[in-house]
Scaffold this motif. Structure first.
Motif, PDB file in Angstrom:
ATOM      1  N   PRO A 157     -41.994  15.503  52.043  1.00  0.00           N
ATOM      2  CA  PRO A 157     -42.672  16.750  52.404  1.00  0.00           C
ATOM      3  C   PRO A 157     -42.238  17.206  53.798  1.00  0.00           C
ATOM      4  N   MET A 158     -41.705  18.405  53.920  1.00  0.00           N
ATOM      5  CA  MET A 158     -41.227  18.949  55.197  1.00  0.00           C
ATOM      6  C   MET A 158     -40.215  18.007  55.853  1.00  0.00           C
ATOM      7  N   PHE A 159     -39.403  17.370  55.066  1.00  0.00           N
ATOM      8  CA  PHE A 159     -38.481  16.375  55.603  1.00  0.00           C
ATOM      9  C   PHE A 159     -37.169  16.462  54.817  1.00  0.00           C
ATOM     10  N   THR A 160     -36.079  16.762  55.534  1.00  0.00           N
ATOM     11  CA  THR A 160     -34.772  16.873  54.881  1.00  0.00           C
ATOM     12  C   THR A 160     -33.749  15.995  55.602  1.00  0.00           C
ATOM     13  N   VAL A 222     -45.999  19.130  43.017  1.00  0.00           N
ATOM     14  CA  VAL A 222     -46.735  17.999  42.451  1.00  0.00           C
ATOM     15  C   VAL A 222     -46.197  16.642  42.933  1.00  0.00           C
ATOM     16  N   ASP A 223     -45.468  16.675  44.049  1.00  0.00           N
ATOM     17  CA  ASP A 223     -44.948  15.429  44.619  1.00  0.00           C
ATOM     18  C   ASP A 223     -44.437  15.762  46.028  1.00  0.00           C
ATOM     19  N   GLY A 224     -43.875  14.783  46.705  1.00  0.00           N
ATOM     20  CA  GLY A 224     -43.405  15.002  48.075  1.00  0.00           C
ATOM     21  C   GLY A 224     -42.250  15.977  48.181  1.00  0.00           C
ATOM     22  N   THR A 225     -41.477  16.084  47.123  1.00  0.00           N
ATOM     23  CA  THR A 225     -40.412  17.093  47.023  1.00  0.00           C
ATOM     24  C   THR A 225     -40.520  17.688  45.614  1.00  0.00           C
ATOM     25  N   PRO A 226     -39.872  18.823  45.353  1.00  0.00           N
ATOM     26  CA  PRO A 226     -39.766  19.237  43.952  1.00  0.00           C
ATOM     27  C   PRO A 226     -39.034  18.140  43.177  1.00  0.00           C
ATOM     28  N   LEU A 227     -39.285  18.082  41.879  1.00  0.00           N
ATOM     29  CA  LEU A 227     -38.714  17.016  41.047  1.00  0.00           C
ATOM     30  C   LEU A 227     -37.809  17.615  39.973  1.00  0.00           C
TER      31      LEU A 227
END
Ligand SMILES: Cc1cc2nc3c(=O)[nH]c(=O)nc-3n(C[C@H](O)[C@H](O)[C@H](O)COP(=O)(O)OP(=O)(O)OC[C@H]3O[C@@H](n4cnc5c(N)ncnc54)[C@H](O)[C@@H]3O)c2cc1C
Length: 299
Positions: A157-160, A222-227
């Motif tokens: 989340p908000m992390f790349t 629905v998770d920390g990143t899109p899936l």
């Protein structure tokens, strides 16, 4: 609340922006549209010592249409992508997703790159990038360019994968060749323009007889990143998609997600929503691909 004190510099060109990032030792942030960064600073969730303004860098604002790929500069305003005359013919999924991104006002200022680097798990562009397997070009003064696939880019989340001294400069969106193509982007939010409680995106290509030739789909919010669900997608290849198989696959995908609960929705509700939206997206994209098949048979 007000932002913590910061310095500001307007970058003259990309090299200047990268120099400034490199000099800052990790205390600087690029500012593009400011639609996410400014609120984060106002809430003191971000406290950069230096803002490097990349708004006027024309070198980040190209949209280059090629047969197999659309190259989009990171600084392209979301609104300019949304209204590009060839967006819907080349990247129909992005075209449909764009309509869910915030509001006219935020799309006027917000950039494509800013949305992707901000990496909200509900961001529509992030979901579309994963489903289409977009490639990201990152650049720094010391290491030059590197290229990452979408699934290497989004880390949480908000992390790349973008380091403190790197800029995202370009996103390459693959164009699926051939006809019989269908796409769908489904989303539920409290109000239109709000971040999604859950979203689902699907792109399908079918054979003449309606069997699935190629398919990719994913879930957002629905998770920390899109899936994305590569194995489930493979299981549909060569099959005729039925409402039952769409629901089955959507159920499996939703069950493997790990949504959180908040004031808007419980985790259980988000999972249910994910299943409903994905089943709908699969069927609607499939119906569009089949309709395109019929249309191309007629002409
Ligand atoms: C009311 C409201 C509703 C919204 N609803 C939605 C929505 O439904 N869906 C959605 O996806 N978004 C939504 N947003 C967010 C919006 O899309 C933002 O435009 C986007 O998240 C950030 O883009 P920006 O250009 O404004 O980036 P900025 O706010 O300027 O920057 C965001 C982050 O990206 C970094 N950054 C920017 N450009 C680069 C670059 N080229 N290289 C490296 N780092 C960079 C910045 O340093 C910062 O960390 C909403 C925003 C608002 C205010």
């Amino acid at each position: 609340m007000k932002a913590a004190p910061f310095d500001y510099v307007r970058a003259q060109n990309l090299a200047h922006a990268l120099d400034k990032l490199s000099e800052s030792g990790g205390d600087a942030k690029l500012i593009a549209g400011g639609q996410s960064l400014v609120p984060m600073m106002a809430m003191r969730l971000a406290r950069p010592a230096l803002l490097i303004d990349i708004n006027r860098l024309d070198e980040l604002k190209d949209i280059e249409i090629q047969a197999s790929c659309v190259k989009v500069g990171a600084g392209v305003r979301q609104r300019d992508l949304e209204f590009h005359p060839q967006l819907h013919s080349h990247l129909p999924l992005v075209g449909k997703g764009m309509q869910w991104v915030g509001h006219e006002q935020t799309r006027n200022r917000g950039s494509v790159g800013g949305s992707l680097v901000h990496a909200d798990p509900s961001a529509e562009l992030a979901l579309a990038a994963l489903v289409l397997e977009a490639t990201f070009t990152l650049e720094s003064q010391s290491d030059g360019q590197r290229h990452l696939k979408a699934d290497e880019f989004f880390l949480g989340p908000m992390f790349t994968a973008v380091s403190d001294t790197e800029a995202l400069t370009q996103i390459d969106w693959p164009v699926w060749q051939g006809s019989h193509l269908g796409t769908s982007f489904e989303e539920t939010a409290i109000r239109k323009g709000d971040f999604a409680m859950a979203s689902a995106a699907c792109q399908i290509q079918t054979h003449e007889d309606g069997r699935v030739r190629r398919i990719s789909f994913g879930l957002g919010g629905v998770d920390g990143t899109p899936l994305v669900f590569t194995e489930l997608a493979k299981s549909l290849e060569g099959q005729v998609l039925t409402p039952e198989s769409a629901l089955h696959v959507a159920h499996e995908a939703a069950q493997s997600s790990q949504p959180g609960s908040d004031m808007h929705a419980t985790a259980a509700y988000r999972k249910h929503l994910a299943q409903v939206l994905l089943s709908r997206a699969l069927q609607s994209a499939y119906a569009e691909a089949c309709a395109n098949t019929q249309a191309s048979n007629i002409t």
